[in-house]
Motif scaffolding. Sequence first.
Motif, PDB file in Angstrom:
ATOM      1  N   UNK A 105      34.753-110.087   5.047  1.00 52.63           N
ATOM      2  CA  UNK A 105      34.953-111.532   5.097  1.00 52.63           C
ATOM      3  C   UNK A 105      35.856-112.016   3.968  1.00 52.63           C
ATOM      4  N   UNK A 106      36.242-111.110   3.074  1.00 52.66           N
ATOM      5  CA  UNK A 106      36.998-111.496   1.872  1.00 52.66           C
ATOM      6  C   UNK A 106      38.496-111.350   2.074  1.00 52.66           C
ATOM      7  N   UNK A 107      39.234-112.100   1.281  1.00 56.08           N
ATOM      8  CA  UNK A 107      40.684-111.974   1.197  1.00 56.08           C
ATOM      9  C   UNK A 107      41.059-111.800  -0.273  1.00 56.08           C
ATOM     10  N   UNK A 108      42.324-111.514  -0.524  1.00 57.10           N
ATOM     11  CA  UNK A 108      42.808-111.371  -1.896  1.00 57.10           C
ATOM     12  C   UNK A 108      42.651-112.710  -2.627  1.00 57.10           C
ATOM     13  N   UNK A 109      42.372-112.692  -3.949  1.00 59.28           N
ATOM     14  CA  UNK A 109      42.288-111.509  -4.819  1.00 59.28           C
ATOM     15  C   UNK A 109      40.911-110.852  -4.858  1.00 59.28           C
ATOM     16  N   UNK A 110      39.914-111.489  -4.221  1.00 59.46           N
ATOM     17  CA  UNK A 110      38.559-110.955  -4.275  1.00 59.46           C
ATOM     18  C   UNK A 110      38.443-109.628  -3.537  1.00 59.46           C
ATOM     19  N   UNK A 111      39.061-109.538  -2.349  1.00 59.27           N
ATOM     20  CA  UNK A 111      38.913-108.347  -1.518  1.00 59.27           C
ATOM     21  C   UNK A 111      39.356-107.063  -2.214  1.00 59.27           C
ATOM     22  N   UNK A 112      40.595-106.958  -2.725  1.00 65.88           N
ATOM     23  CA  UNK A 112      40.999-105.694  -3.343  1.00 65.88           C
ATOM     24  C   UNK A 112      40.171-105.341  -4.575  1.00 65.88           C
ATOM     25  N   UNK A 113      39.668-106.351  -5.280  1.00 65.00           N
ATOM     26  CA  UNK A 113      38.861-106.100  -6.472  1.00 65.00           C
ATOM     27  C   UNK A 113      37.601-105.316  -6.123  1.00 65.00           C
ATOM     28  N   UNK A 114      36.903-105.736  -5.082  1.00 63.28           N
ATOM     29  CA  UNK A 114      35.669-105.056  -4.704  1.00 63.28           C
ATOM     30  C   UNK A 114      35.935-103.822  -3.842  1.00 63.28           C
ATOM     31  N   UNK A 115      36.950-103.887  -3.001  1.00 58.06           N
ATOM     32  CA  UNK A 115      37.227-102.748  -2.131  1.00 58.06           C
ATOM     33  C   UNK A 115      37.502-101.483  -2.941  1.00 58.06           C
ATOM     34  N   UNK A 116      38.203-101.616  -4.075  1.00 56.46           N
ATOM     35  CA  UNK A 116      38.502-100.435  -4.891  1.00 56.46           C
ATOM     36  C   UNK A 116      37.228 -99.713  -5.320  1.00 56.46           C
ATOM     37  N   UNK A 117      36.183-100.481  -5.611  1.00 50.81           N
ATOM     38  CA  UNK A 117      34.914 -99.876  -6.031  1.00 50.81           C
ATOM     39  C   UNK A 117      34.288 -99.108  -4.878  1.00 50.81           C
ATOM     40  N   UNK A 118      34.192 -99.761  -3.714  1.00 48.72           N
ATOM     41  CA  UNK A 118      33.560 -99.112  -2.566  1.00 48.72           C
ATOM     42  C   UNK A 118      34.389 -97.935  -2.072  1.00 48.72           C
ATOM     43  N   UNK A 119      35.698 -98.059  -2.158  1.00 49.14           N
ATOM     44  CA  UNK A 119      36.575 -97.019  -1.632  1.00 49.14           C
ATOM     45  C   UNK A 119      36.397 -95.701  -2.378  1.00 49.14           C
ATOM     46  N   UNK A 120      36.035 -95.784  -3.659  1.00 39.24           N
ATOM     47  CA  UNK A 120      35.836 -94.562  -4.446  1.00 39.24           C
ATOM     48  C   UNK A 120      34.765 -93.667  -3.831  1.00 39.24           C
ATOM     49  N   UNK A 121      33.805 -94.287  -3.168  1.00 43.31           N
ATOM     50  CA  UNK A 121      32.719 -93.517  -2.556  1.00 43.31           C
ATOM     51  C   UNK A 121      33.151 -92.823  -1.274  1.00 43.31           C
TER      52      UNK A 121
END
Length: 415
Positions: A105-121
């Motif tokens: 449900x997020x867009x930039x700048x919030x989306x990439x900030x959190x996605x990077x954390x989840x993507x590491x997994x």
Amino acid sequence: MSAVSPIEEFDDPSFDPFLEDALVFGEHLDPYPKLAGLRREASVLQGEYRVLMGLAPDVTSPAGAMHFCVLGYDEVAQVLGDPQTFTNHAYTYNLGISFGRSISTMDAPEHPRFRRIFQKAFLPQTVAAWGDELVDPVVHELMEAFVDRGEADLVQAFTLHYPFRIIYRQLALPPQDVATFHKMAIAQTVVAVDVAHGTEASRKLGIYFKNLVADRRRNPGSDLVSALAHAEVDGEHLPEDVLISFLRQLVNAAGDTTYRATSVLLSALLRHPQQLEAIRQDRSLIPQAIEEAVRWDGPVLMQSRFASKTVTLGGVEIPQGAFIDVIAGSANRDERKFPDPDRFDIFRKPQHRHFAFAFGPHVCIGQHLARVEMTRALNALLDKLPNLRLDPDKPAPQIRGAMMRVPHSIHVKFG
């Protein structure tokens, strides 16, 4: 690890979200001729996709909202590749109700900030390790129940449970919670037509995950919940609501869609036995078989976006605030990009990407895991079930749906 209170059952324990699949996603045997007709009429059409396909409208959509369907390949690519103009705000009205403050449900700048954390997994090297530790044990556990029978329904015996059991192991869920958890996870997806049950499932999963995250912060293990509970953004833990929303959505994004994609892959190959035999003889063909299967009949036909400003797309003016139904299933069969697009052919040499896992900044985080799960499932079935073939005495698999696609049974014989 400490005990966590069991997940709470539905207030009406007789409610079965699996029976609502047709109501939510449709029973269309083949929506592609209609999509082709609409696409030839125009690459962009005004109207809500659900309604155009004869389904009930999405009850979560704001009253009076304008909808446009994007059907052409180039136009779908443009929408998915331009997140500033075509935002994910649309999902706050449906997925947001079920999942909460999800990265979808997020867009930039919030989306990439959190996605990077989840993507590491879900990095390829991490997922590859899961193949041995999590995926293979589940494959063999499920197959033990039917490998000696000589016949099976691969959906009910295998694909329906397969990706979910992998998630249970990733999350280290207590076994006694699994059945209720599966029901709750699926129920979240009915919110477009059944808000009451969708939100009940969301609320009860939220309570459960809140307790689970707190427990894993006190007593961390090697599971995914523990890893994410201790992950940090700018020196701080992930916000609890974002983490819980991710966990709610994970079960569907990694479970439901992979169950559907695996079922479609097996249906297609079993209905094209020469291609199945080619894979049996040469397993290096599996990756291209997977890509062709999700292009040909991907499990998710539609994605949603929101027009942040007035824009012209495919010659059609779309006003600011309109909802965009992005029909990936139409783009993946656009004859201008894929010759003879309705043919399933693992030897196809595509010149263009498919959109089964979306595209752009919101491309599916779990796509690598989905491919690993489908690869290992197919390898195991070919290794353990000699002469695997459709059961000629039972109905052939029928892939159904206009929103999400899946066959509800795949009757096979082997041995």
